[in-house]
Write a protein that holds these residues in place. Structure first.
Motif, mmCIF file in Angstrom:
data_model
loop_
_atom_site.group_PDB
_atom_site.id
_atom_site.type_symbol
_atom_site.label_atom_id
_atom_site.label_comp_id
_atom_site.label_asym_id
_atom_site.label_seq_id
_atom_site.Cartn_x
_atom_site.Cartn_y
_atom_site.Cartn_z
ATOM 1 N N SER A 121 0.875 -1.262 0.088
ATOM 2 C CA SER A 121 -0.174 -0.137 0.069
ATOM 3 C C SER A 121 0.857 1.219 -0.025
ATOM 4 O O SER A 121 1.893 1.207 0.414
ATOM 5 N N ILE A 122 0.357 2.339 -0.496
ATOM 6 C CA ILE A 122 1.079 3.562 -0.648
ATOM 7 C C ILE A 122 0.934 4.326 0.880
ATOM 8 O O ILE A 122 -0.116 4.485 1.381
ATOM 9 N N TYR A 123 2.168 4.522 1.453
ATOM 10 C CA TYR A 123 2.126 5.375 2.919
ATOM 11 C C TYR A 123 1.403 6.468 2.705
ATOM 12 O O TYR A 123 1.478 7.417 2.005
ATOM 13 N N GLY A 124 0.498 6.673 3.800
ATOM 14 C CA GLY A 124 0.031 7.852 3.989
ATOM 15 C C GLY A 124 -1.362 7.939 3.266
ATOM 16 O O GLY A 124 -2.090 9.309 3.581
ATOM 17 N N LEU A 125 -1.906 7.083 2.319
ATOM 18 C CA LEU A 125 -3.050 7.260 1.624
ATOM 19 C C LEU A 125 -4.145 6.609 2.574
ATOM 20 O O LEU A 125 -3.931 5.534 3.136
ATOM 21 N N PRO A 126 -5.386 6.874 2.483
ATOM 22 C CA PRO A 126 -6.692 6.274 2.815
ATOM 23 C C PRO A 126 -6.776 4.757 2.414
ATOM 24 O O PRO A 126 -6.066 4.277 1.096
ATOM 25 N N ASP A 127 -6.955 3.603 3.223
ATOM 26 C CA ASP A 127 -6.969 2.221 2.566
ATOM 27 C C ASP A 127 -7.747 1.985 1.376
ATOM 28 O O ASP A 127 -7.119 1.320 0.713
ATOM 29 N N ASP A 128 -8.842 2.719 0.847
ATOM 30 C CA ASP A 128 -9.556 2.281 -0.366
ATOM 31 C C ASP A 128 -8.577 2.790 -1.397
ATOM 32 O O ASP A 128 -9.028 2.224 -2.684
ATOM 33 N N THR A 129 -7.631 3.775 -1.432
ATOM 34 C CA THR A 129 -6.913 4.250 -2.445
ATOM 35 C C THR A 129 -5.493 3.712 -2.352
ATOM 36 O O THR A 129 -4.725 3.861 -3.457
ATOM 37 N N ALA A 130 -5.004 3.300 -1.307
ATOM 38 C CA ALA A 130 -3.739 3.198 -0.899
ATOM 39 C C ALA A 130 -3.191 1.732 -1.532
ATOM 40 O O ALA A 130 -2.199 1.499 -1.862
ATOM 41 N N LYS A 131 -4.166 0.574 -1.402
ATOM 42 C CA LYS A 131 -3.898 -0.511 -2.041
ATOM 43 C C LYS A 131 -3.349 -0.756 -3.443
ATOM 44 O O LYS A 131 -4.227 -0.141 -4.300
ATOM 45 N N LEU A 132 -2.248 -1.508 -3.508
ATOM 46 C CA LEU A 132 -1.634 -1.816 -4.982
ATOM 47 C C LEU A 132 -1.998 -3.003 -5.398
ATOM 48 O O LEU A 132 -2.138 -4.008 -4.693
ATOM 49 N N PRO A 133 -1.706 -3.395 -6.949
ATOM 50 C CA PRO A 133 -1.939 -4.489 -7.208
ATOM 51 C C PRO A 133 -0.683 -5.635 -6.700
ATOM 52 O O PRO A 133 0.372 -4.865 -6.463
ATOM 53 N N PRO A 134 -1.067 -6.849 -6.550
ATOM 54 C CA PRO A 134 0.366 -7.768 -5.986
ATOM 55 C C PRO A 134 1.361 -7.619 -6.925
ATOM 56 O O PRO A 134 1.452 -7.276 -8.152
ATOM 57 N N ALA A 135 2.588 -7.833 -6.102
ATOM 58 C CA ALA A 135 3.806 -7.821 -6.771
ATOM 59 C C ALA A 135 4.850 -8.856 -6.276
ATOM 60 O O ALA A 135 4.544 -9.187 -4.885
ATOM 61 N N PHE A 136 5.544 -9.284 -6.916
ATOM 62 C CA PHE A 136 6.555 -10.229 -6.455
ATOM 63 C C PHE A 136 7.544 -9.486 -5.592
ATOM 64 O O PHE A 136 7.937 -8.366 -5.848
ATOM 65 N N TYR A 137 7.773 -10.073 -4.257
ATOM 66 C CA TYR A 137 8.677 -9.618 -3.359
ATOM 67 C C TYR A 137 9.653 -10.585 -2.868
ATOM 68 O O TYR A 137 9.434 -11.601 -2.336
ATOM 69 N N ASP A 138 10.971 -10.162 -3.474
ATOM 70 C CA ASP A 138 12.009 -10.900 -3.217
ATOM 71 C C ASP A 138 13.138 -10.263 -2.497
ATOM 72 O O ASP A 138 13.486 -9.002 -2.604
ATOM 73 N N SER A 139 13.744 -10.901 -1.439
ATOM 74 C CA SER A 139 15.026 -10.424 -0.972
ATOM 75 C C SER A 139 16.157 -10.780 -1.938
ATOM 76 O O SER A 139 16.445 -11.994 -2.131
ATOM 77 N N VAL A 140 17.178 -9.745 -1.937
ATOM 78 C CA VAL A 140 18.230 -9.987 -2.848
ATOM 79 C C VAL A 140 19.598 -9.411 -2.040
ATOM 80 O O VAL A 140 19.486 -8.270 -1.357
ATOM 81 N N SER A 141 20.641 -9.944 -2.422
ATOM 82 C CA SER A 141 22.039 -9.333 -1.909
ATOM 83 C C SER A 141 22.312 -8.271 -2.777
ATOM 84 O O SER A 141 21.920 -8.085 -3.749
ATOM 85 N N PRO A 142 23.020 -7.352 -2.036
ATOM 86 C CA PRO A 142 23.829 -5.978 -2.702
ATOM 87 C C PRO A 142 24.261 -6.208 -4.293
ATOM 88 O O PRO A 142 24.004 -5.465 -5.162
ATOM 89 N N SER A 143 24.544 -7.581 -4.498
ATOM 90 C CA SER A 143 25.596 -7.815 -5.590
ATOM 91 C C SER A 143 24.558 -8.652 -6.617
ATOM 92 O O SER A 143 24.933 -8.818 -7.749
ATOM 93 N N GLN A 174 10.846 -1.364 -13.245
ATOM 94 C CA GLN A 174 10.375 -0.273 -13.952
ATOM 95 C C GLN A 174 8.821 -0.227 -14.122
ATOM 96 O O GLN A 174 8.171 0.711 -13.919
ATOM 97 N N SER A 175 8.350 -1.506 -14.268
ATOM 98 C CA SER A 175 6.890 -1.607 -14.621
ATOM 99 C C SER A 175 6.156 -1.345 -13.244
ATOM 100 O O SER A 175 5.148 -0.738 -13.094
ATOM 101 N N ALA A 176 6.585 -1.791 -12.117
ATOM 102 C CA ALA A 176 6.114 -1.467 -10.839
ATOM 103 C C ALA A 176 6.017 -0.053 -10.618
ATOM 104 O O ALA A 176 4.908 0.411 -10.054
#
Length: 395
Positions: A121-143, A174-176
């Motif tokens: 969700s976008i921080y600071g926006l109301p719940d009905d407008t803050a929620k975003l489409p699902p996205a893949f969420y990965d943890s990666v190393s700096p390299s 970029q697309s996100a």
């Protein structure tokens, strides 16, 4: 009287005979063969063009000379985030020291294999407008981004200082970035993530960079939205180790696994594979469609050509007496040839018209199988009509 008798004989030889009925039946079958061939060739042509479009898609990551291995950590020995982070850091340090290894990195899940979605969700926006489409969420190393040649478009990627003591940061694809913050500069914006297994409280994450897209669901699939977290801030008990090296794959694989087991004999290693192989596996289904349609189309083309040739040959044999009479009445050789060619042309034309109608319907049904290719592609339809017309004339 002789001329009248010849004309009557000509009429009798060209109409009403049992042989003519047989020719008509064979003609109907040839028309059906041509129509079926038209359908199969159009399908094959569309699949060929679709497959060519897939092969032109940029995978977005380094696929050459890169090995991937999945490491699963002991849940009792590495039961906290800091322990896992330190272990991953040591593995990277040791793998980097191996002669011939150019770069190493970790990612939580491997593109073109699987992924874990999350809803931000976008921080600071109301719940009905803050929620975003699902996205893949990965943890990666700096390299990770440098190892996989994922370009940095703006901002920065992760640093070693982006650890558990630092504020939470993320990098967007970029697309996100375009979807989450249309028309805005996403750098410095903040997203929130509900509590989960790794975090028991609401997470506030700042966007620090934008990187190139990766079509991780497959080269023939829409590019998904992607959010990256720092492995130093979000370390899971499993991760994919990526090693880039020009060494032969067997040598590299054995060397890396041996080095890991020398460091930790209990380490579980699975899914050892070249990244190129993982990407090519996403083409298995399109390649199957391509092979099947091509084989059936070639077989149908062969049968249609043989059938049309056989019909014309049979018809000519049955009409030998008729042709003789025509010559006797003053017909030229070219007139008889025109008559024979005209018969084949008519059959081909009828078959093409019927085939075009059927192919248009079938192409519409298979539209979901195509990638960046329209169902009614004029080049495909035009090319098939030209090929069949040429074969019809040659036959």
């Amino acid at each position: 009287a002789t001329r009248v008798d010849a004309i009557d004989s000509l009429r009798d030889g060209s109409k009403g005979s049992a042989a003519l009925q047989s020719v008509r039946l064979r003609g109907a079958l040839v028309i059906g063969q041509i129509a079926l061939t038209m359908v199969l060739l159009v399908c094959a042509g569309l699949v060929w063009k679709s497959f060519a479009a897939i092969t032109r898609v940029n995978p977005g990551i380094q696929i050459e000379n890169t090995l991937s291995l999945v490491l699963t950590l002991s849940p009792t020995r590495y039961d906290t985030g800091p322990k896992r982070t330190e272990y991953y850091r040591q593995v990277l340090e040791r793998m980097s020291a191996i002669p011939g290894v150019e770069s190493v990195a970790f990612t939580q899940t491997m593109p073109f294999m699987w992924g874990i979605p999350a809803t931000f969700s976008i921080y600071g926006l109301p719940d009905d407008t803050a929620k975003l489409p699902p996205a893949f969420y990965d943890s990666v190393s700096p390299s990770y981004f440098s190892t996989m040649n994922i370009p940095l478009l703006t901002g920065r990627t992760f640093a070693e200082t982006d650890n558990a003591q630092a504020p939470g940061v993320i990098v967007l694809s970029q697309s996100a970035a375009r979807k989450f913050f249309p028309g805005e500069d996403p750098i410095g914006k903040r997203l929130t993530l509900p509590p989960g297994r790794q975090q028991t409280t609401l997470q506030v994450l700042e966007v620090v960079g934008i990187v190139g897209d990766v079509p991780r669901n497959g080269l023939n699939a829409d590019t998904p939205y992607q959010v990256y977290a720092s492995l130093n801030q979000r370390a899971w008990p499993f991760a994919t180790l990526l090693v880039r090296s020009p060494l032969p794959v067997e040598t590299l694989s054995q060397t890396i696994q041996r080095a890991i087991w020398e460091f930790n004999p209990e380490q579980t290693i699975s899914n050892v594979s070249l990244v190129r192989t993982l990407v090519k596996q996403t083409l298995t289904q399109p390649q199957l469609y391509l092979t099947l349609f091509s084989l059936f189309a070639l077989l149908a083309l062969l049968l249609a050509g043989i059938g049309l040739y056989g019909l014309i040959a049979y018809s000519v044999a049955q009409r030998t007496r008729e042709f003789g009479i025509r010559y006797a009445l003053g017909a030229q050789v070219r007139d008889v040839i025109r008559l024979v060619i005209g018969q084949g042309a008519r059959l081909t034309a009828f078959g093409l018209v019927l085939g075009l109608l059927a192919a248009a319907g079938v192409a519409r049904l298979m539209e979901t199988l195509l990638f960046r290719t329209t169902a009614y592609d004029p080049l495909v339809f035009g090319g098939v009509v030209f090929v069949l017309a040429a074969i019809g004339l040659l036959a």
